[in-house]
Design a protein around this motif. Structure first.
Motif, PDB file in Angstrom:
ATOM      1  N   ASP A 261      -4.396 -11.282  -4.103  1.00  0.00           N
ATOM      2  CA  ASP A 261      -3.605 -12.377  -3.587  1.00  0.00           C
ATOM      3  C   ASP A 261      -2.212 -12.386  -4.191  1.00  0.00           C
ATOM      4  O   ASP A 261      -2.018 -12.059  -5.359  1.00  0.00           O
ATOM      5  N   VAL A 262      -1.249 -12.784  -3.390  1.00  0.00           N
ATOM      6  CA  VAL A 262       0.129 -12.981  -3.832  1.00  0.00           C
ATOM      7  C   VAL A 262       0.523 -14.385  -3.436  1.00  0.00           C
ATOM      8  O   VAL A 262       0.314 -14.796  -2.293  1.00  0.00           O
ATOM      9  N   GLU A 263       1.089 -15.133  -4.360  1.00  0.00           N
ATOM     10  CA  GLU A 263       1.538 -16.471  -4.040  1.00  0.00           C
ATOM     11  C   GLU A 263       2.703 -16.408  -3.056  1.00  0.00           C
ATOM     12  O   GLU A 263       3.656 -15.650  -3.246  1.00  0.00           O
ATOM     13  N   ASN A 264       2.596 -17.194  -1.982  1.00  0.00           N
ATOM     14  CA  ASN A 264       3.638 -17.216  -0.944  1.00  0.00           C
ATOM     15  C   ASN A 264       3.979 -15.794  -0.503  1.00  0.00           C
ATOM     16  O   ASN A 264       5.124 -15.337  -0.631  1.00  0.00           O
ATOM     17  N   PRO A 265       3.005 -15.046   0.035  1.00  0.00           N
ATOM     18  CA  PRO A 265       3.195 -13.617   0.292  1.00  0.00           C
ATOM     19  C   PRO A 265       4.303 -13.272   1.271  1.00  0.00           C
ATOM     20  O   PRO A 265       4.977 -12.263   1.115  1.00  0.00           O
ATOM     21  N   VAL A 266       4.527 -14.097   2.307  1.00  0.00           N
ATOM     22  CA  VAL A 266       5.513 -13.742   3.326  1.00  0.00           C
ATOM     23  C   VAL A 266       6.929 -13.765   2.758  1.00  0.00           C
ATOM     24  O   VAL A 266       7.677 -12.790   2.856  1.00  0.00           O
ATOM     25  N   LEU A 267       7.293 -14.878   2.140  1.00  0.00           N
ATOM     26  CA  LEU A 267       8.640 -14.991   1.589  1.00  0.00           C
ATOM     27  C   LEU A 267       8.849 -14.002   0.446  1.00  0.00           C
ATOM     28  O   LEU A 267       9.918 -13.390   0.320  1.00  0.00           O
ATOM     29  N   THR A 268       7.822 -13.815  -0.379  1.00  0.00           N
ATOM     30  CA  THR A 268       7.919 -12.857  -1.476  1.00  0.00           C
ATOM     31  C   THR A 268       8.154 -11.450  -0.949  1.00  0.00           C
ATOM     32  O   THR A 268       8.961 -10.685  -1.486  1.00  0.00           O
TER      33      THR A 268
ATOM     34  N   THR B  60      20.435  -9.270   4.592  1.00  0.00           N
ATOM     35  CA  THR B  60      20.532 -10.613   4.010  1.00  0.00           C
ATOM     36  C   THR B  60      19.314 -11.424   4.435  1.00  0.00           C
ATOM     37  O   THR B  60      18.930 -11.401   5.611  1.00  0.00           O
ATOM     38  N   LEU B  61      18.731 -12.146   3.479  1.00  0.00           N
ATOM     39  CA  LEU B  61      17.591 -13.020   3.763  1.00  0.00           C
ATOM     40  C   LEU B  61      18.047 -14.474   3.745  1.00  0.00           C
ATOM     41  O   LEU B  61      18.632 -14.944   2.767  1.00  0.00           O
TER      42      LEU B  61
ATOM     43  N   ALA C 138      15.569 -10.338  12.344  1.00  0.00           N
ATOM     44  CA  ALA C 138      14.172 -10.629  12.645  1.00  0.00           C
ATOM     45  C   ALA C 138      13.792 -11.963  12.018  1.00  0.00           C
ATOM     46  O   ALA C 138      14.299 -12.343  10.956  1.00  0.00           O
ATOM     47  N   ILE C 139      12.895 -12.672  12.708  1.00  0.00           N
ATOM     48  CA  ILE C 139      12.431 -13.979  12.254  1.00  0.00           C
ATOM     49  C   ILE C 139      10.933 -13.898  12.008  1.00  0.00           C
ATOM     50  O   ILE C 139      10.178 -13.490  12.901  1.00  0.00           O
ATOM     51  N   SER C 140      10.497 -14.268  10.817  1.00  0.00           N
ATOM     52  CA  SER C 140       9.094 -14.133  10.459  1.00  0.00           C
ATOM     53  C   SER C 140       8.381 -15.474  10.405  1.00  0.00           C
ATOM     54  O   SER C 140       8.867 -16.433   9.794  1.00  0.00           O
ATOM     55  N   GLY C 141       7.202 -15.534  11.040  1.00  0.00           N
ATOM     56  CA  GLY C 141       6.311 -16.668  10.856  1.00  0.00           C
ATOM     57  C   GLY C 141       5.393 -16.390   9.678  1.00  0.00           C
ATOM     58  O   GLY C 141       5.556 -15.398   8.964  1.00  0.00           O
ATOM     59  N   GLU C 142       4.423 -17.261   9.488  1.00  0.00           N
ATOM     60  CA  GLU C 142       3.412 -16.974   8.480  1.00  0.00           C
ATOM     61  C   GLU C 142       2.482 -15.891   9.030  1.00  0.00           C
ATOM     62  O   GLU C 142       2.673 -15.388  10.141  1.00  0.00           O
TER      63      GLU C 142
END
Length: 561
Positions: free
Chosen positions: A8-15, A28-29, A71-75
């Motif tokens: 597991d990774v905490e907050n995996p998408v943003l990380t 750029t993020l 690109a735009i990412s959801g969860e």
């Protein structure tokens, strides 16, 4: 060095997005919206894509010159919200783009949210269009029905060719096991001697279970290539291939296959294409490009370059595939330390300015809406019970969340004109409801606001039943641009369209609610064709929860009207 099956990774998408930008400083993020961008090309069309996370390096890994602009990412496996998408559109437009093309995979949530973002962007003067991709031959015409084919790795060819054109001038999946969402074990794993054929990239079950597991050569020869190339299979023969055609091959790792095995699959596929079909690919792409997290499987995609070039004559398709790009997910890369800047004020919550049209009684409006929300709360257990039979059990709570999101934020809703009030309500619904329902209602209510504006009324025109009925018709037409569901498909449309048509005709709320009620009840007499209910074995004896929910809300409104 260490190895793990999953962790597991905490907050995996943003990380993960932060890590991508660290490794690719030309990007750029925008953390608040999980949007990744590169420097836009001035006075050219920007190409944005996106969707749920878990498919890396798609989507952000294909940002680069000659490919995607952003690109735009959801969860994980969930569509990004309309807010995220429209903020991405605004940022690239502000950086000099002459227009924005949104590439969307054919999944209901993605189509709705990207569609709503496009409509909102257009209302602010940004030239925005949407193209929807569906390339999965595992889903035949009969099974796909009105929903159509899912999008999988064929989307990458669209990213590359469209991106290259903007800059410079069919698919099948199998899995040995399901993907593992971090922190959430998958409930039904395959046995050790089984594999699934035709899985989707969001953990959807395959169309067929094979046992025992065949050899790679048997699998590709007898199961995969026939579904891609057999013209006698009228359910799946979407694109014709001839031995004289120029063809591109893409062998894609869904996340859990070793590079050694993936290269072997490429060799086997290339050999069988030649021996069985007389096809020798002129371009072969191999790698981890569109994943299902750590899905233990692969997909094979064939692009008929010759036929595609006949439909698109401006530039040869092969030139677009070969055009230079520095997108990390594509084989040709170029390091550029020149990340763009962006105007943070563009990301302010709901900064869209809507033309003020139509005076209304805000106190009465809030009273009606509160009554509708209260009715939803009362009906939630029944709606949830229905949804546990034909869906995933969250329809009731989702509708309640949307209703409460509005009633608890009455003070943020403009009271001067109804067009502005509805535009804000559309934003609240999309924020608090989420999912497919949130997208549907948000588009409809946004269309209702635009409907008032399009009737030629002004800021001081009172909104009467006639004007509101005309706006309802516009709202329904707007919604129909982004869903193929119609009356008879056992969805909320079976209640919504009768309500709109009757009110537009009679201007009588009670008659319109009765028409909606009749339509909602009818959904318990035929099979669902959209949503999760369309995938269950039998839904013809259960009324659609979404349609029932809409009627309960309308009945509540009617008690105070």
């Amino acid at each position: 060095m260490f190895t793990v099956k999953s962790f597991d990774v905490e907050n995996p998408v943003l990380t993960s997005l932060r890590g991508l930008v660290h490794a690719n400083p030309q990007l750029t993020l925008i953390e608040s919206d999980k949007v990744v961008i590169r420097k836009s090309s001035k006075d050219k069309v920007s190409v944005l894509s996106g969707g749920g996370a878990g498919h890396e390096p798609t989507h952000a890994g294909f940002i680069g010159k000659g490919c995607l602009t952003g690109a735009i990412s959801g969860e994980i496996f969930a569509s990004p919200s309309t807010k995220q998408i429209i903020n991405g559109v605004k940022v690239v437009h502000d950086n000099g783009s002459k227009g924005v093309l949104l590439i969307v995979k054919n999944y209901t949530g993605d189509v709705l949210h990207f569609g709503l973002a496009s409509e909102r962007a257009k209302s602010t003067g940004i030239d925005t269009e949407v193209v929807v991709i569906g390339d999965d031959v595992a889903v035949g015409r009969s099974k796909g029905g009105l929903v159509g084919r899912r999008a999988i790795a064929g989307t990458l060819f669209v990213h590359k060719t469209v991106g290259a054109f903007a800059e410079y001038y069919p698919s099948h999946t199998l899995n040995l096991d399901h993907a593992k969402v971090p922190g959430h074990p998958f409930e039904s794993e395959l046995k050790s001697d089984q594999m699934e054929l035709g899985m989707g990239i969001h953990n959807e079950p395959g169309v067929k279970i094979l046992s025992p597991i065949p050899s790679a050569e048997e699998l590709i020869k007898l199961q995969i290539l026939p579904k891609l190339l057999d013209q006698s299979d009228k359910d799946r023969a979407f694109v014709e291939f001839d031995s004289s055609d120029e063809v591109a091959l893409l062998v894609n790792n869904l996340g859990g296959v070793s590079n050694l095995i993936l290269s072997a699959i490429t060799e086997i596929t290339t050999k069988l294409l030649k021996s069985e079909y007389g096809i020798t690919p002129i371009r072969t792409y191999q790698g981890t490009m569109m994943t299902a997290l750590n899905g233990e499987g692969f997909s094979i995609t064939l692009l008929n370059i010759s036929r595609a070039s006949k439909s698109f004559t401006e530039v040869p398709i092969i030139d677009l595939l070969d055009a230079e790009t520095d997108a990390p997910g594509w084989p040709v890369k170029k390091f550029v330390d020149d990340a763009p800047k962006y105007n943070k004020s563009l990301l302010e919550v709901h900064s869209t300015v809507v033309k003020p049209v139509g005076t209304y009684d805000a106190k009465h409006f809030q009273k009606w809406f509160q009554a509708g929300a209260d009715a939803l709360i009362k009906a939630e257990p029944y709606i949830t019970k229905l949804d546990t039979q034909v869906g995933d059990g969250d329809c009731g709570t989702t509708l309640v969340s949307g209703g409460e999101g509005i009633t608890k934020n009455f003070d943020s809703i403009p009271t001067e004109t109804l067009s502005q009030a509805l535009d804000k309500i559309s934003d609240l619904v999309e924020t608090y409801m989420g999912g497919t329902s949130g997208g549907l209602y948000s588009i409809f209510i946004s269309g209702l606001s635009q409907g008032l504006i399009s009737q030629g009324a002004d800021q001081d025109t009172p909104v009467d039943s006639k004007l509101f009925g005309q706006a309802l018709e516009t709202a329904l037409d707007t919604l129909y641009k982004y869903t193929r569901a119609r009356v008879g498909d056992s969805t909320v449309i079976d209640a919504l369209e009768p309500f709109v048509k009757e009110f537009s005709k009679s201007h009588d709320l009670k008659q319109a609610v009765d028409a909606a009620d009749k339509g909602a009840k009818s959904t318990g007499t035929f099979e669902a064709k959209f949503g999760r209910a369309s995938y269950v074995g039998e839904s013809s004896n259960v009324p659609d929860p979404g349609a029932i929910g809409l009627v309960e809300f309308l009945k509540g409104v009617a008690t105070e009207f």
